[in-house]
Design a protein around this motif. Structure first.
Motif, PDB file in Angstrom:
ATOM      1  N   GLY A 173     -17.391 -25.212  13.311  1.00 19.98           N
ATOM      2  CA  GLY A 173     -17.485 -25.419  14.750  1.00 19.98           C
ATOM      3  C   GLY A 173     -18.859 -25.142  15.320  1.00 19.98           C
ATOM      4  O   GLY A 173     -19.155 -25.524  16.461  1.00 19.98           O
ATOM      5  N   ALA A 174     -19.707 -24.457  14.576  1.00 19.58           N
ATOM      6  CA  ALA A 174     -21.066 -24.177  15.051  1.00 19.58           C
ATOM      7  C   ALA A 174     -21.829 -25.481  15.263  1.00 19.58           C
ATOM      8  O   ALA A 174     -21.578 -26.486  14.594  1.00 19.58           O
ATOM      9  N   ARG A 175     -22.769 -25.454  16.188  1.00 18.54           N
ATOM     10  CA  ARG A 175     -23.584 -26.639  16.481  1.00 18.54           C
ATOM     11  C   ARG A 175     -25.025 -26.368  16.060  1.00 18.54           C
ATOM     12  O   ARG A 175     -25.662 -25.452  16.592  1.00 18.54           O
ATOM     13  N   ILE A 176     -25.512 -27.157  15.126  1.00 23.31           N
ATOM     14  CA  ILE A 176     -26.829 -26.916  14.530  1.00 23.31           C
ATOM     15  C   ILE A 176     -27.651 -28.197  14.595  1.00 23.31           C
ATOM     16  O   ILE A 176     -27.172 -29.277  14.250  1.00 23.31           O
ATOM     17  N   GLY A 177     -28.895 -28.068  15.007  1.00 21.94           N
ATOM     18  CA  GLY A 177     -29.769 -29.221  15.180  1.00 21.94           C
ATOM     19  C   GLY A 177     -30.390 -29.710  13.892  1.00 21.94           C
ATOM     20  O   GLY A 177     -29.937 -29.399  12.784  1.00 21.94           O
ATOM     21  N   ARG A 178     -31.473 -30.458  14.034  1.00 19.03           N
ATOM     22  CA  ARG A 178     -32.165 -31.076  12.895  1.00 19.03           C
ATOM     23  C   ARG A 178     -33.400 -30.271  12.511  1.00 19.03           C
ATOM     24  O   ARG A 178     -33.866 -29.434  13.256  1.00 19.03           O
ATOM     25  N   GLY A 179     -33.932 -30.610  11.338  1.00 18.61           N
ATOM     26  CA  GLY A 179     -35.155 -29.949  10.897  1.00 18.61           C
ATOM     27  C   GLY A 179     -34.940 -28.478  10.610  1.00 18.61           C
ATOM     28  O   GLY A 179     -35.805 -27.651  10.916  1.00 18.61           O
ATOM     29  N   ILE A 180     -33.807 -28.151   9.970  1.00 18.50           N
ATOM     30  CA  ILE A 180     -33.454 -26.764   9.683  1.00 18.50           C
ATOM     31  C   ILE A 180     -33.942 -26.397   8.289  1.00 18.50           C
ATOM     32  O   ILE A 180     -33.709 -27.122   7.315  1.00 18.50           O
ATOM     33  N   MET A 181     -34.609 -25.256   8.179  1.00 18.45           N
ATOM     34  CA  MET A 181     -35.035 -24.742   6.886  1.00 18.45           C
ATOM     35  C   MET A 181     -34.457 -23.351   6.703  1.00 18.45           C
ATOM     36  O   MET A 181     -34.718 -22.443   7.492  1.00 18.45           O
ATOM     37  N   ILE A 182     -33.619 -23.199   5.663  1.00 19.24           N
ATOM     38  CA  ILE A 182     -33.042 -21.898   5.331  1.00 19.24           C
ATOM     39  C   ILE A 182     -33.599 -21.493   3.969  1.00 19.24           C
ATOM     40  O   ILE A 182     -33.172 -22.014   2.943  1.00 19.24           O
ATOM     41  N   ASP A 183     -34.554 -20.577   3.954  1.00 18.74           N
ATOM     42  CA  ASP A 183     -35.248 -20.203   2.729  1.00 18.74           C
ATOM     43  C   ASP A 183     -34.434 -19.162   1.956  1.00 18.74           C
ATOM     44  O   ASP A 183     -33.966 -18.180   2.530  1.00 18.74           O
ATOM     45  N   HIS A 184     -34.269 -19.375   0.673  1.00 21.13           N
ATOM     46  CA  HIS A 184     -33.468 -18.533  -0.223  1.00 21.13           C
ATOM     47  C   HIS A 184     -31.981 -18.629   0.105  1.00 21.13           C
ATOM     48  O   HIS A 184     -31.161 -18.788  -0.785  1.00 21.13           O
ATOM     49  N   ALA A 185     -31.631 -18.438   1.361  1.00 21.99           N
ATOM     50  CA  ALA A 185     -30.327 -18.863   1.893  1.00 21.99           C
ATOM     51  C   ALA A 185     -29.139 -17.982   1.525  1.00 21.99           C
ATOM     52  O   ALA A 185     -28.044 -18.209   2.023  1.00 21.99           O
TER      53      ALA A 185
ATOM     54  N   LEU B  94     -26.107 -38.180  10.602  1.00 18.45           N
ATOM     55  CA  LEU B  94     -26.092 -37.150   9.567  1.00 18.45           C
ATOM     56  C   LEU B  94     -27.185 -37.386   8.530  1.00 18.45           C
ATOM     57  O   LEU B  94     -27.841 -36.442   8.078  1.00 18.45           O
ATOM     58  N   ALA B  95     -27.379 -38.622   8.127  1.00 16.56           N
ATOM     59  CA  ALA B  95     -28.430 -38.920   7.162  1.00 16.56           C
ATOM     60  C   ALA B  95     -29.808 -38.701   7.772  1.00 16.56           C
ATOM     61  O   ALA B  95     -30.738 -38.250   7.086  1.00 16.56           O
ATOM     62  N   GLU B  96     -29.959 -39.005   9.053  1.00 16.53           N
ATOM     63  CA  GLU B  96     -31.234 -38.750   9.713  1.00 16.53           C
ATOM     64  C   GLU B  96     -31.503 -37.260   9.820  1.00 16.53           C
ATOM     65  O   GLU B  96     -32.636 -36.796   9.654  1.00 16.53           O
ATOM     66  N   ALA B  97     -30.463 -36.480  10.080  1.00 15.67           N
ATOM     67  CA  ALA B  97     -30.620 -35.024  10.097  1.00 15.67           C
ATOM     68  C   ALA B  97     -31.012 -34.509   8.721  1.00 15.67           C
ATOM     69  O   ALA B  97     -31.842 -33.594   8.592  1.00 15.67           O
TER      70      ALA B  97
END
Length: 267
Positions: free
Chosen positions: A152-164, A82-85
């Motif tokens: 329950g969703a599965r989400i990878g690393r390096g995610i950028m959600i702008d404004h969000a 989790l910290a690496e993500a």
């Protein structure tokens, strides 16, 4: 030799940079000193800082900050991924968001990054079978950040959600690594199905503001979804789709759309 190895494992360039930026922020704006010290400078690691921020933002009369922090600390201590993500997410935000010029900013100010780290904690609880607690975190994220990601969703690393703002990601959605999306994106279903019913987003995909991807469909890696599109059918790799309903309008235009963040349609 054992002591030397232990020292080496404690080297964390990302956390060291965040701490330096925090010290400079206090020097530049002393009125924010309390916030910066509480969120960054009082902690010895990124994990501890993330745990504090999670608890401070999501605590309420229903769940104390102390209890939420204990929950987060336990998860980070048990699950180093989790910290690496989180480090990958911070790097992604700095690299792709022109409004971000310090690694400190996502931890202090960016709700997309903060909500993603809270989702990761909730997802860990979900996998443990602690679903009610995971739902509680989802609820609080929705209330505080305006982002609704099912644990329950599965989400990878390096995610950028702008404004969000107004992001919705459903229970059976899968999001690959190095994906970028802007505000008001929905990864949703098309009806009342109870089985696998949400989109599968490949690595390196760029999803524009307001885009809706609906149903158990695949969006191929390194593709682009134009702002405001409604995607109801599978999207091949390395293509751009646009419209309502979305149709292929060309190639992706570059090798990694989620990194280039180019949202214009050419030709």
């Amino acid at each position: 030799m054992a002591e030397k190895r232990a020292t080496l494992t404690e080297i964390d360039p990302i956390w060291d940079r965040i701490a330096r930026e925090a010290q400079q922020a206090v020097a530049d704006e002393p009125l924010l000193g309390g916030l910066v010290h509480a969120c960054v400078l009082h902690h010895r690691s990124l994990e501890k800082a993330l745990s504090y921020r999670f608890a401070a933002k999501l605590s309420s009369n229903e769940m104390s900050m102390v209890l939420l922090r204990e929950i987060a600390d336990e998860i980070y201590a048990r699950n180093a991924d989790l910290a690496e993500a989180a480090r990958a997410d911070i790097t992604a935000v700095l690299d792709r968001d022109p409004a971000c010029n310090r690694m400190l900013q996502p931890i202090l100010f960016f709700k997309g990054f903060q909500a993603m780290q809270a989702y990761r904690l909730g997802h860990d609880l979900w996998k443990q079978g602690r679903k009610d607690l995971a739902y509680f975190i989802q609820m609080r994220c929705s209330e505080v950040y305006g982002i609704d990601i099912h644990p329950g969703a599965r989400i990878g690393r390096g995610i950028m959600i702008d404004h969000a703002h107004s992001i919705v990601i459903g229970e059976t959605a899968v999001v690959g690594d190095n994906v970028s999306m802007l505000h008001s994106v929905t990864l949703g279903g098309t009806g009342k199905e109870h089985e696998d019913r949400h989109p599968k987003i490949g690595d390196g995909v760029l999803i524009g503001a307001g885009a809706k991807v609906l149903g158990n469909i695949k969006v191929g890696q390194c593709s682009r979804i134009a702002a405001g599109s409604v995607v109801l059918e599978e999207v091949p790799c390395d293509t751009t789709v646009a419209g309502v309903p979305a149709r292929i309008v060309g190639e992706a235009g570059c090798e990694f759309p989620s990194v280039s963040m180019n949202q214009t349609l050419s030709g």
